[in-house]
Design a protein around this motif. Sequence first.
Motif, PDB file in Angstrom:
ATOM      1  N   ALA A  58       0.817  -1.215   0.000  1.00  0.00           N
ATOM      2  CA  ALA A  58       0.000   0.000   0.000  1.00  0.00           C
ATOM      3  C   ALA A  58       0.847   1.260   0.000  1.00  0.00           C
ATOM      4  N   THR A  59       2.098   1.158   0.458  1.00  0.00           N
ATOM      5  CA  THR A  59       2.974   2.330   0.520  1.00  0.00           C
ATOM      6  C   THR A  59       4.055   2.299  -0.556  1.00  0.00           C
ATOM      7  N   GLY A  60       3.875   1.444  -1.568  1.00  0.00           N
ATOM      8  CA  GLY A  60       4.750   1.472  -2.726  1.00  0.00           C
ATOM      9  C   GLY A  60       6.141   0.933  -2.504  1.00  0.00           C
ATOM     10  N   ASN A  61       6.309   0.058  -1.525  1.00  0.00           N
ATOM     11  CA  ASN A  61       7.620  -0.503  -1.247  1.00  0.00           C
ATOM     12  C   ASN A  61       7.727  -1.932  -1.788  1.00  0.00           C
ATOM     13  N   ASP A  62       8.909  -2.497  -1.676  1.00  0.00           N
ATOM     14  CA  ASP A  62       9.239  -3.785  -2.300  1.00  0.00           C
ATOM     15  C   ASP A  62       8.992  -4.925  -1.313  1.00  0.00           C
ATOM     16  N   PHE A  63       7.834  -5.585  -1.446  1.00  0.00           N
ATOM     17  CA  PHE A  63       7.500  -6.635  -0.482  1.00  0.00           C
ATOM     18  C   PHE A  63       8.375  -7.872  -0.678  1.00  0.00           C
ATOM     19  N   ARG A  64       8.920  -8.078  -1.889  1.00  0.00           N
ATOM     20  CA  ARG A  64       9.800  -9.242  -2.077  1.00  0.00           C
ATOM     21  C   ARG A  64      11.078  -9.083  -1.277  1.00  0.00           C
ATOM     22  N   ALA A  65      11.634  -7.879  -1.292  1.00  0.00           N
ATOM     23  CA  ALA A  65      12.852  -7.613  -0.515  1.00  0.00           C
ATOM     24  C   ALA A  65      12.573  -7.737   0.981  1.00  0.00           C
TER      25      ALA A  65
ATOM     26  N   LEU B 155       7.739   4.406  -6.564  1.00  0.00           N
ATOM     27  CA  LEU B 155       6.286   4.565  -6.618  1.00  0.00           C
ATOM     28  C   LEU B 155       5.765   5.562  -5.598  1.00  0.00           C
ATOM     29  N   THR B 156       6.553   5.844  -4.552  1.00  0.00           N
ATOM     30  CA  THR B 156       6.070   6.757  -3.509  1.00  0.00           C
ATOM     31  C   THR B 156       5.801   8.153  -4.061  1.00  0.00           C
ATOM     32  N   LYS B 157       6.433   8.495  -5.180  1.00  0.00           N
ATOM     33  CA  LYS B 157       6.209   9.805  -5.788  1.00  0.00           C
ATOM     34  C   LYS B 157       5.436   9.721  -7.090  1.00  0.00           C
ATOM     35  N   LEU B 158       5.071   8.509  -7.520  1.00  0.00           N
ATOM     36  CA  LEU B 158       4.411   8.340  -8.806  1.00  0.00           C
ATOM     37  C   LEU B 158       2.979   7.829  -8.696  1.00  0.00           C
ATOM     38  N   HIS B 159       2.759   6.812  -7.863  1.00  0.00           N
ATOM     39  CA  HIS B 159       1.451   6.162  -7.790  1.00  0.00           C
ATOM     40  C   HIS B 159       0.497   7.009  -6.949  1.00  0.00           C
ATOM     41  N   PRO B 160      -0.619   7.467  -7.525  1.00  0.00           N
ATOM     42  CA  PRO B 160      -1.518   8.355  -6.775  1.00  0.00           C
ATOM     43  C   PRO B 160      -2.032   7.749  -5.474  1.00  0.00           C
ATOM     44  N   LEU B 161      -2.359   6.448  -5.468  1.00  0.00           N
ATOM     45  CA  LEU B 161      -2.859   5.825  -4.243  1.00  0.00           C
ATOM     46  C   LEU B 161      -1.760   5.685  -3.199  1.00  0.00           C
ATOM     47  N   VAL B 162      -0.542   5.411  -3.651  1.00  0.00           N
ATOM     48  CA  VAL B 162       0.581   5.329  -2.708  1.00  0.00           C
ATOM     49  C   VAL B 162       0.784   6.673  -2.030  1.00  0.00           C
ATOM     50  N   LYS B 163       0.756   7.729  -2.814  1.00  0.00           N
ATOM     51  CA  LYS B 163       0.919   9.075  -2.233  1.00  0.00           C
ATOM     52  C   LYS B 163      -0.192   9.369  -1.227  1.00  0.00           C
TER      53      LYS B 163
END
Length: 443
Positions: free
Chosen positions: A292-299, A343-351
């Motif tokens: 939901a916050t645009g981070n890398d869940f695989r890492a 994605l934190t600066k690109l995805h509207p829902l993440v922002k």
Amino acid sequence: MPHTIQGFSRLTKDEKIAWLTSNFLSSNANATQILKQYWNDDQKLQQLHDEFIENTISNYYLPLGIAPNFIINNKSFAIPMAIEESSVVAAASKAAKFWMSRGGFKTQILGTEKIGQVHFTFSGDSKKISAFFEEQKAQIIEDLKPHTESMERRGGGLKSLKLVNKTNALEHYYQLHATFETLDAMGANFINTCLEQIAESWQRLYNEKASFKSADQELVVIMSILSNYVPGCVVRAEVSCPVSELSEADGIDPQLFANKFVQAVRIAEVEPYRAVTHNKGIMNGIDAVVLATGNDFRAIEAAAHAYAAKDGSYSSLTHATIEDGIFKFWIEIPLALGTVGGLTKLHPLVKLNLEMLGNPSAPQLMEIIAVAGLAQNFGAVKSLTTTGIQKGHMKMHLMNMLNQFEASEEEKNQAIQHFKTNKVTYSAVENLITNLRKSAQNA
């Protein structure tokens, strides 16, 4: 003939779909319509999504839910969670409400350093290469300055660089082991750029200045890459209260509940088969907020499971004790997160989700996400040691099963009423829908 293609990436999105449906989905007349129904009507927004990855043909949606009532360090949060699994958001919300009146969640950042390595082989004298590294270390760091100056002005950058001899594990294998502080950025691109510069400097300096260099003392850089294992980037989250305050745990005696809960966690500490499922439940909560916050869940997953095995055997990421009448439950977990870049600066829902959380710094987001994992685990272990996991989970899964049977709204309403007092199983739902439809036909 195999269905292969040259230049697929140069096709338009419609052309990609046409090729895909004619070669791999020819039996599904609705394939094109299904793919296109998830396109966004806002062309600018759709283009943004198309450019996140390569060869995009559609969007793949996950539900975005909210877990309210979290008190973290005396501050209120409503936590966004992107996940497809039933009962996860409900369990986190229920745990948050349970602890809301018991002091809430407390957190502590134990470290924020991240790691990268230059892997190389050297076939000569280990003492000579070690001494040479110490002689050239300052120059390597000086060569790195153009890449680190901006980060250093903000308090980050390269924190340490050392040579590690790994020849006991693999013949001729060494590494330059670097630690970094990347502040609010996850920092993967920054770290990898720095590592490639370190590798270039190290190879060049060896070639130009190593007086002991000879044909049988070759140094070869194999690769330069960050590590997703970050045992120096760890957060702790915990809850605690007197055992007597656990009295609302599904009506069970509070001391019995506390004892069973602690024993259940200890089982996960010593039994890997249980620990894997135990930790999977933790990651249900963590991954949902990471996504939901645009981070890398695989890492995040890779680091968490490596950390769970850091003492030589795979074990629980959470722990629980009862001491002097106080029940305590906590987690320590590595979380390399970013709140700027990507994605934190690109995805509207993440922002929007980050704004919902108060636009946290990376360490603050570490705290929030660790709490989500702890809450999820509390809910799961609480269910396991009281009512059993299926009672709540299957009721939450009921709507999915009804949708599988294409139940009408009237059928859904009758099913919901029926299963308020009856056990939910797949066969029970199937039988109910079958009987409802028979009754409707005979009416």
